[in-house]
Scaffold this active site. Structure first.
Site, PDB file in Angstrom:
ATOM      1  N   HIS A 564      32.602  47.061  32.818  1.00  0.00           N
ATOM      2  CA  HIS A 564      32.020  45.995  32.002  1.00  0.00           C
ATOM      3  C   HIS A 564      32.786  45.703  30.723  1.00  0.00           C
ATOM      4  O   HIS A 564      32.166  45.516  29.676  1.00  0.00           O
ATOM      5  CB  HIS A 564      30.566  46.345  31.635  1.00  0.00           C
ATOM      6  CG  HIS A 564      29.671  46.513  32.807  1.00  0.00           C
ATOM      7  ND1 HIS A 564      28.480  47.229  32.748  1.00  0.00           N
ATOM      8  CD2 HIS A 564      29.766  46.071  34.080  1.00  0.00           C
ATOM      9  CE1 HIS A 564      27.902  47.206  33.938  1.00  0.00           C
ATOM     10  NE2 HIS A 564      28.659  46.521  34.756  1.00  0.00           N
TER      11      HIS A 564
HETATM   12  C1  LIG Z   1      34.202  46.831  40.500  1.00  0.00           C
HETATM   13  C2  LIG Z   1      33.240  46.093  39.625  1.00  0.00           C
HETATM   14  C3  LIG Z   1      31.883  46.309  39.778  1.00  0.00           C
HETATM   15  C4  LIG Z   1      30.978  45.635  38.959  1.00  0.00           C
HETATM   16  N1  LIG Z   1      29.650  45.756  39.211  1.00  0.00           N
HETATM   17  C5  LIG Z   1      28.785  44.952  38.562  1.00  0.00           C
HETATM   18  C6  LIG Z   1      27.440  44.887  38.923  1.00  0.00           C
HETATM   19  O1  LIG Z   1      27.013  45.520  39.884  1.00  0.00           O
HETATM   20  N2  LIG Z   1      26.617  44.088  38.230  1.00  0.00           N
HETATM   21  C7  LIG Z   1      27.052  43.352  37.176  1.00  0.00           C
HETATM   22  O2  LIG Z   1      26.253  42.662  36.569  1.00  0.00           O
HETATM   23  N3  LIG Z   1      28.345  43.386  36.810  1.00  0.00           N
HETATM   24  C8  LIG Z   1      29.216  44.136  37.494  1.00  0.00           C
HETATM   25  N4  LIG Z   1      30.525  44.119  37.172  1.00  0.00           N
HETATM   26  C9  LIG Z   1      30.938  43.359  36.015  1.00  0.00           C
HETATM   27  C10 LIG Z   1      30.947  41.858  36.249  1.00  0.00           C
HETATM   28  O3  LIG Z   1      31.251  41.556  37.581  1.00  0.00           O
HETATM   29  C11 LIG Z   1      31.947  41.249  35.297  1.00  0.00           C
HETATM   30  O4  LIG Z   1      31.566  41.558  33.984  1.00  0.00           O
HETATM   31  C12 LIG Z   1      32.024  39.737  35.426  1.00  0.00           C
HETATM   32  O5  LIG Z   1      32.250  39.362  36.742  1.00  0.00           O
HETATM   33  C13 LIG Z   1      33.110  39.218  34.520  1.00  0.00           C
HETATM   34  O6  LIG Z   1      33.056  37.821  34.509  1.00  0.00           O
HETATM   35  P1  LIG Z   1      34.158  36.980  33.751  1.00  0.00           P
HETATM   36  O7  LIG Z   1      33.864  35.570  34.050  1.00  0.00           O
HETATM   37  O8  LIG Z   1      34.169  37.400  32.329  1.00  0.00           O
HETATM   38  O9  LIG Z   1      35.539  37.447  34.341  1.00  0.00           O
HETATM   39  P2  LIG Z   1      36.004  37.510  35.885  1.00  0.00           P
HETATM   40  O10 LIG Z   1      34.852  37.335  36.806  1.00  0.00           O
HETATM   41  O11 LIG Z   1      36.818  38.739  36.033  1.00  0.00           O
HETATM   42  O12 LIG Z   1      36.905  36.218  36.070  1.00  0.00           O
HETATM   43  C14 LIG Z   1      38.167  36.043  35.535  1.00  0.00           C
HETATM   44  C15 LIG Z   1      38.937  35.170  36.499  1.00  0.00           C
HETATM   45  O13 LIG Z   1      40.078  34.650  35.869  1.00  0.00           O
HETATM   46  C16 LIG Z   1      41.180  34.753  36.720  1.00  0.00           C
HETATM   47  N5  LIG Z   1      42.364  34.793  35.891  1.00  0.00           N
HETATM   48  C17 LIG Z   1      42.709  35.750  35.013  1.00  0.00           C
HETATM   49  N6  LIG Z   1      43.851  35.422  34.402  1.00  0.00           N
HETATM   50  C18 LIG Z   1      44.226  34.229  34.897  1.00  0.00           C
HETATM   51  C19 LIG Z   1      45.331  33.383  34.658  1.00  0.00           C
HETATM   52  N7  LIG Z   1      46.270  33.705  33.762  1.00  0.00           N
HETATM   53  N8  LIG Z   1      45.441  32.242  35.361  1.00  0.00           N
HETATM   54  C20 LIG Z   1      44.484  31.908  36.270  1.00  0.00           C
HETATM   55  N9  LIG Z   1      43.415  32.682  36.524  1.00  0.00           N
HETATM   56  C21 LIG Z   1      43.299  33.824  35.847  1.00  0.00           C
HETATM   57  C22 LIG Z   1      40.921  36.008  37.475  1.00  0.00           C
HETATM   58  O14 LIG Z   1      41.664  36.084  38.670  1.00  0.00           O
HETATM   59  C23 LIG Z   1      39.430  35.927  37.702  1.00  0.00           C
HETATM   60  O15 LIG Z   1      39.122  35.220  38.868  1.00  0.00           O
HETATM   61  C24 LIG Z   1      31.445  44.768  37.964  1.00  0.00           C
HETATM   62  C25 LIG Z   1      32.806  44.558  37.813  1.00  0.00           C
HETATM   63  C26 LIG Z   1      33.704  45.193  38.645  1.00  0.00           C
HETATM   64  C27 LIG Z   1      35.160  44.921  38.482  1.00  0.00           C
END
Ligand SMILES: Cc1cc2nc3c(=O)[nH]c(=O)nc-3n(C[C@H](O)[C@H](O)[C@H](O)COP(=O)(O)OP(=O)(O)OC[C@H]3O[C@@H](n4cnc5c(N)ncnc54)[C@H](O)[C@@H]3O)c2cc1C
Ligand SMILES: *[C@@H]1O[C@H](CO)[C@@H](O)[C@H](O)[C@H]1NC(C)=O
Ligand SMILES: *[C@@H]1O[C@H](CO)[C@@H](O)[C@H](O)[C@H]1NC(C)=O
Ligand SMILES: *[C@@H]1O[C@H](CO)[C@@H](O)[C@H](O)[C@H]1NC(C)=O
Ligand SMILES: *[C@@H]1O[C@H](CO)[C@@H](O)[C@H](O)[C@H]1NC(C)=O
Ligand SMILES: *[C@@H]1O[C@H](CO)[C@@H](O)[C@H](O)[C@H]1NC(C)=O
Ligand SMILES: *[C@@H]1O[C@H](CO)[C@@H](O)[C@H](O)[C@H]1NC(C)=O
Ligand SMILES: *[C@@H]1O[C@H](CO)[C@@H](O)[C@H](O)[C@H]1NC(C)=O
Length: 845
Positions: A564
């Site tokens: 997280h």
């Molecule tokens: C293994 C794992 C288990 C988890 N389990 C849970 C759970 O059970 N419940 C829960 O609530 N949360 C869980 N989490 C946490 C939650 O999923 C994340 O906090 C959340 O998905 C993050 O959202 P975000 O939009 O901030 O980033 P992300 O969902 O990580 O999205 C970022 C996106 O940007 C893209 N990106 C990055 N850099 C670039 C670039 N330069 N150019 C183009 N694209 C780019 C990436 O490829 C990605 O698709 C888990 C996370 C992981 C990794």
């Protein structure tokens, strides 16, 4: 994988088992992939999948460019594209989701696959000490849906106080009573008792259910929680303190990523383009500090695309700050060090890194109360087995639907936390499994636990019935940071989580472990003779088990991220020196740039982060609409259109030929799991020799893992033969005894199941799934699975339809789990064929 011969026998044995235990091996994954194509068109969802917009057909400019199709970016893109007057471009570095990521059991296997960025933390002397090179793995989704496409699917909103605190820090509009509506907007609550609860809503894009499969031990642990004085409650409702079966973002038991929930329904809108494999290298900022576009690269070709209105960074808590820094927004000293021209000095970029960590190694042994062969907790032998595959393929149930890392959870208070506040400081993950139960295939591999540690902790209790209660520290005080490694946008940044740099974190974590232990001391678990793993982490062997010294040592050694990371582009008022974005998520010091993702959290929420990040994205989408509506009368017509109303956007229907093509599953799965080798039998003889040192159970298990592979044994069949439907019972004298399932393909590859029947004449015309030969699409001709069994004792003959199915299952079950069958595969063979794309494959078990 190093083999440390001089250390002791244990690590040696452990390494070799991992070498041969490549499960889920490529063969079984390919098999699962084939089965999904043949039997689960609902998972392939071919019609609705997001289509990549061709590179050469992208516009030169868009109103909004969204970077990253993760939890947040997918939501923002779908909400902004509701307005048909705006053109939206969504750029995602990764690929489309793979069908395997829909399957809950695949959760740990997705880590280290090609849809994972595979970040690792910088080595430390204070944490992650039992991990290879003292680095913790930090998986992040590199795929449509981002981390929501490989997360554990737990649906937790956090605590009301989290959001009230955000507001108190100067972030107007972020108090719980202001933001609750966005949780509701996103949600489609499917758990019956909560559907009409005021804290929940239905009809949103994100479906919330219980996981479809659970183990009996889970309820015992919840019962122990009650015995300890906690209530079983809706932890996403009025109070957070208590226990519950996990709420999960799943749709009919299958993962509901934001790509599935939000992007697929929106992706046919004409004003919305999605470009995958597109890595954004830089946000382009002009001399007036106004953002005018982005530079990105796809398949080696670069392009600049301009924005008319805004660029939105949703690249997640690691890469949003990375991109800001690469674009000249960040601490100017750090940028100058790397030779980046500082556009705007913002010292908070990459700082304030917070993460949820847990203490691993908290596994408990117990005695299975069933003596009839049924499982009480996770049993690896029954997971990737043919019966569970059949359950999954035909009946939409079974262990492939289990998310065994957290079937339930508790929010509890240590002695440092006043329980009257309802602001629990520890979350307990309740798992009907432990690292010893999978031979290191899932947890060890995903976390990067060292061979030595694994061996010392688990080697002598391998596969013994166990569960774990993993304590997670909810409100860490420690803060880490992210820095650029170099100026290459393809390089991972440097990650310094600084876990336990605040001693209070350690004290609470130790108390969390004690709460786990006191759960185990309750009658519900004592009935099962539950007891801690007697083995100690090799780094902590000098301390008595469960002593404070031991717990501290274990926390520092067996440090587990719960994935997280947040806070690296923190939201705050203008006077907050460390704030990166304002409460409307605009980046300070530059125009037309927002950050919308987990990085804007000023303080981490009291629970898992996915649902809160989706809430943030929902709210931010409304803020963007509001901000731009203020400057345009026209937009009011559209800006508040509801999600489902896509009529205004002309739907494009796709060419069905595009869709029904049978995927090349071999190439697809190999490229998804490049680290799993399909020729792992290379070291066969060596492995065999090593396995002699293992006990019989492990040997037979290893044998199975090695020999589950697919062989192409025939030329494509020339004619279509209706599999024999009535001959389900096993006749010892017949070499061909079948059960089968047929599908009638529909337009756009939507199949429906015609269930197995003992006699084809029973295939009545009672519903639309009528079997009609002339209706069969020839491309689907061999979509049948045939189970054949030789040389086996006769089961009782099948009587009716229902019994027939369960008898069939029992038989196959019997052959797969009978230990002797693995010691002598000549005499005990379960032969199974699968027809895929006109080729018959033999599956050897
Ligand atoms: C293994 C794992 C288990 C988890 N389990 C849970 C759970 O059970 N419940 C829960 O609530 N949360 C869980 N989490 C946490 C939650 O999923 C994340 O906090 C959340 O998905 C993050 O959202 P975000 O939009 O901030 O980033 P992300 O969902 O990580 O999205 C970022 C996106 O940007 C893209 N990106 C990055 N850099 C670039 C670039 N330069 N150019 C183009 N694209 C780019 C990436 O490829 C990605 O698709 C888990 C996370 C992981 C990794
Ligand atoms: C074993 O017993 C348990 C508890 O009575 C029951 O739920 C389960 O179905 C039984 N399993 C078998 C294979 O009979
Ligand atoms: C497997 O086969 C490939 C191609 O034949 C080869 O390059 C590789 O070295 C082999 N071994 C492993 C462990 O992948
Ligand atoms: C096979 O053994 C050799 C020598 O021990 C080793 O280098 C190689 O990595 C092994 N291959 C696999 C697939 O484990
Ligand atoms: C299966 O074998 C046949 C005959 O050797 C061959 O023509 C076909 O290409 C093979 N199919 C695959 C998928 O390997
Ligand atoms: C199976 O075959 C054997 C020998 O061919 C015969 O004796 C036996 O009766 C047959 N059993 C059945 C159930 O037909
Ligand atoms: C199916 O059942 C019908 C009547 O129940 C019978 O006439 C027919 O022969 C059976 N078909 C087969 C293939 O066994
Ligand atoms: C089977 O399908 C064909 C073509 O779709 C149709 O003409 C025929 O009536 C169908 N038969 C039955 C029994 O439904």
């Amino acid at each position: 994988m190093a083999i440390h011969g001089s250390f002791s026998i244990k690590p040696f044995v452990s390494s070799t088992r991992i070498i041969f235990g490549l499960l889920p091996g490529l063969g079984s994954l390919i098999l699962l992939r084939m089965v999904i194509h043949l039997y689960r068109p609902d998972i392939e969802d071919a019609v609705n999948r997001v289509r990549d917009h061709p590179f050469d057909e992208l516009y030169e400019n868009y109103d909004f460019i969204i970077v990253g199709a993760g939890s947040a970016g997918s939501v923002v893109a779908s909400r902004l594209s509701e307005n048909p007057e705006w053109n939206i471009l969504l750029l995602e570095a990764g690929q489309d989701e793979n069908v395997l990521s829909d399957v809950p059991i695949m959760f740990p296997t997705l880590q280290t696959s090609s849809i994972d960025w595979q970040f690792v933390t910088e080595p430390s002397k204070y944490y992650c000490l039992s991990m290879v090179d003292s680095r913790c793995k930090w998986p992040r989704g590199k795929v449509l849906g981002g981390s929501s496409a490989l997360n554990a699917m737990l649906y937790i909103r956090g605590n009301k106080k989290d959001y009230d605190n955000w507001e108190r820090l100067g972030n107007e509009g972020w108090a719980y009573e202001d933001i609750i509506k966005y949780f509701l907007k996103a949600e489609d609550m499917r758990i019956p008792e909560y559907r009409s609860d005021p804290y929940h809503s239905t009809g949103g894009p994100l479906s919330v259910e219980y996981f479809k499969f659970e183990q009996p031990i889970t309820n015992k642990i919840i019962q122990a929680g009650v015995e300890l004085g906690y209530r079983v409650i809706d932890v996403n409702g009025e109070y957070q303190t208590g226990f519950t079966k996990s709420h999960a973002t799943v749709d009919d038991g299958l993962r509901c990523s934001t790509a599935k929930g939000y992007l697929r329904p929106a992706s046919k809108r004409r004003n919305f383009h999605v470009s995958v494999h597109s890595l954004v290298e830089k946000v382009l900022i002009d001399k007036y500090k106004k953002v005018y576009g982005v530079k990105f690269t796809k398949n080696g070709k670069s392009k600049i695309i301009k924005c008319n209105k805004e660029v939105i960074l949703s690249a997640g808590a690691i890469q949003s700050p990375q991109l800001l820094m690469l674009s000249g927004v960040g601490d100017s000293e750090h940028l100058k060090e790397l030779g980046i021209f500082p556009v705007t000095h913002l010292s908070g970029v990459g700082q304030n890194l917070q993460d949820h960590i847990a203490m691993g190694g908290h596994s408990f042994l117990f005695d299975n109360p069933y003596n009839n062969g049924s499982d009480y907790s996770f049993n690896l032998n029954n997971i990737m087995s043919i019966p569970s595959l059949i359950d999954f393929a035909l009946y939409k149930k079974g262990p492939l639907y289990s998310m065994m890392e957290a079937e339930a959870m508790g929010f509890v208070n240590t002695k440092y936390q006043d329980p009257r506040e309802d602001y629990p400081d520890i979350q307990l993950f309740i798992a009907p499994t432990a690292d010893n139960m999978d031979g290191g295939l899932f947890g060890k591999r995903a976390n990067g636990l060292s061979d030595e540690t694994y061996a010392e902790l688990y080697e002598d209790i391998l596969y013994k019935p166990s569960f774990s209660i993993v304590p997670l520290l909810l409100r860490p005080k420690s803060r880490g940071f992210i820095k650029l490694r170099n100026t290459n946008p393809f390089s991972p940044p440097l990650i310094y989580p600084n876990y336990y740099s605040d001693p209070d974190d350690l004290l609470r974590m130790m108390e969390g472990a004690k709460i786990a232990q006191s759960l185990v001391n309750q009658p519900a678990l004592q009935e099962l003779n539950a007891r801690p793993n007697p083995n100690r982490n090799p780094g902590c062997a000098e301390h008595p088990l469960m002593s404070d010294e031991h717990l501290e040592c274990q926390a520092r050694h067996h440090t587990l991220t719960i994935y997280h990371p947040v806070g690296t582009c923190a939201m705050g008022p203008a006077h907050d020196y460390n704030a990166v974005v304002n409460p409307r998520l605009r980046v300070y010091g530059v125009d037309n740039l927002r950050v919308i993702d987990g990085s804007i959290m000023p303080t981490i929420v009291n629970g898992n982060t996915n649902a809160p990040i989706i809430m943030i994205a929902e709210k931010a989408s409304d803020m963007i609409k509001e901000d731009w509506v203020a400057s345009s009368n026209y937009l009011t017509t559209y800006a508040y259109r509801s999600f489902g109303d896509t009529k205004a956007n002309n739907m494009e229907f796709r060419n069905s030929e595009d869709i029904v093509k049978t995927p090349d599953v071999f190439t697809e799965i190999k490229s998804l799991f490049p680290h799993l080798s399909d020729n792992h039998t290379e070291n066969d003889s060596k492995t065999k020799q090593d396995t002699n040192q293992l006990d019989t159970r492990i040997k037979s298990f290893g044998k199975r893992l090695q020999s589950l592979y697919l062989t192409n044994i025939t030329n494509p069949m020339k004619t279509y033969q209706t599999p024999i439907l009535n001959n389900i019972h096993f006749d010892k004298n017949k070499s061909n005894s079948f059960t089968s399932t047929l599908f009638r393909p529909h337009r756009y590859n939507q199949h429906s199941i015609i269930e197995s029947r003992p006699n084809q004449s029973h295939l009545s015309t009672q519903n639309q799934n009528v079997f009609n030969h002339s209706d069969i699409d020839t491309s689907a001709i061999h979509r049948s699975i045939i189970f054949n069994r030789d040389r086996t004792p006769s089961p009782p003959p099948a009587k009716d339809y229902k019994n027939t199915l369960s008898d069939t299952k029992k038989q196959i079950y019997y052959f797969n789990t009978n230990e002797r069958s693995f010691q002598n595969d000549e005499n005990k063979e379960c032969r199974l064929w699968l027809h895929y794309n006109g080729v018959q494959y033999e599956i050897q078990l």
